[in-house]
Motif scaffolding. Structure first.
Motif: not given
Length: 150
Positions: A117-124
C-alpha cells in the motif's frame, strides 16, 4: 466513561461529564502521530496532563472541605491530591498513551512489511486502528478506576 452518579450523589465534573475525555486527548494524539507534526502530539499530552492536574487539585479541595479534625486536614488533602494525580497520570496518560503508541507503531510496521500500500494509506490505516483501539483500552481502565478511586 463511568456510571452516572446516584440521585443523591454529587456529580463529579472530572469523572461524570464529557470533561473526562480530555484525559484521553493524548491517545488521539498518539493515533495521529504518523500524520501530524510532533508538536501536535505534545499538545495532546499537555491537554491530558492539564486534565490530570485539574482533577488532582479538585480532589484536594474536596478533601479540604470534608468536616473533620483540623490536625489531619493537611495529610488528608495531600493524600487526595497525590492519590488522584498518580492514578490519573497512569490511567489517563501513561498506560493508554503507551499502548496506543505501540499499537500504531506495530500496525505501521506490519502494514509496511506485509502490504504494498502507498505510505499515505498505511498511515491513515494506522491512525484508524489507533482510534479504534482507544475505547477498547479506556473502558476497562475507567471501570477499574471506579473500584480504586471512587
Amino acid at each position: 466513561m463511568s456510571e452516572p452518579p446516584s440521585r443523591g450523589a454529587e456529580r463529579d465534573l472530572f469523572r461524570d461529564t464529557w470533561v473526562r475525555y480530555l484525559g484521553y486527548a493524548n491517545e488521539v494524539g498518539e493515533a495521529f502521530r504518523s500524520l501530524v507534526p510532533a508538536a501536535v502530539v505534545w499538545l495532546s499530552y499537555a491537554v491530558s496532563s492539564s486534565y490530570v492536574l485539574a482533577d488532582a487539585i479538585d480532589k484536594g479541595k474536596k478533601a479540604r472541605d470534608v468536616p473533620g479534625p483540623e490536625a489531619g486536614r493537611s495529610s488528608r488533602v495531600t493524600v487526595a491530591v497525590v492519590d488522584t494525580f498518580v492514578w490519573q497520570a497512569l490511567a489517563s496518560v501513561a498506560i493508554p498513551g503507551f499502548t496506543i503508541n505501540r499499537v500504531c507503531a506495530a500496525s505501521l510496521y506490519i502494514l509496511s512489511s506485509a502490504t504494498r500500500w502507498p505510505l499515505a494509506v498505511r498511515k491513515w490505516t494506522t491512525t484508524a486502528l489507533g482510534l479504534l483501539a482507544i475505547p477498547v483500552i479506556i473502558h476497562p481502565i475507567d471501570r477499574l478506576g471506579l473500584c480504586v478511586c471512587p
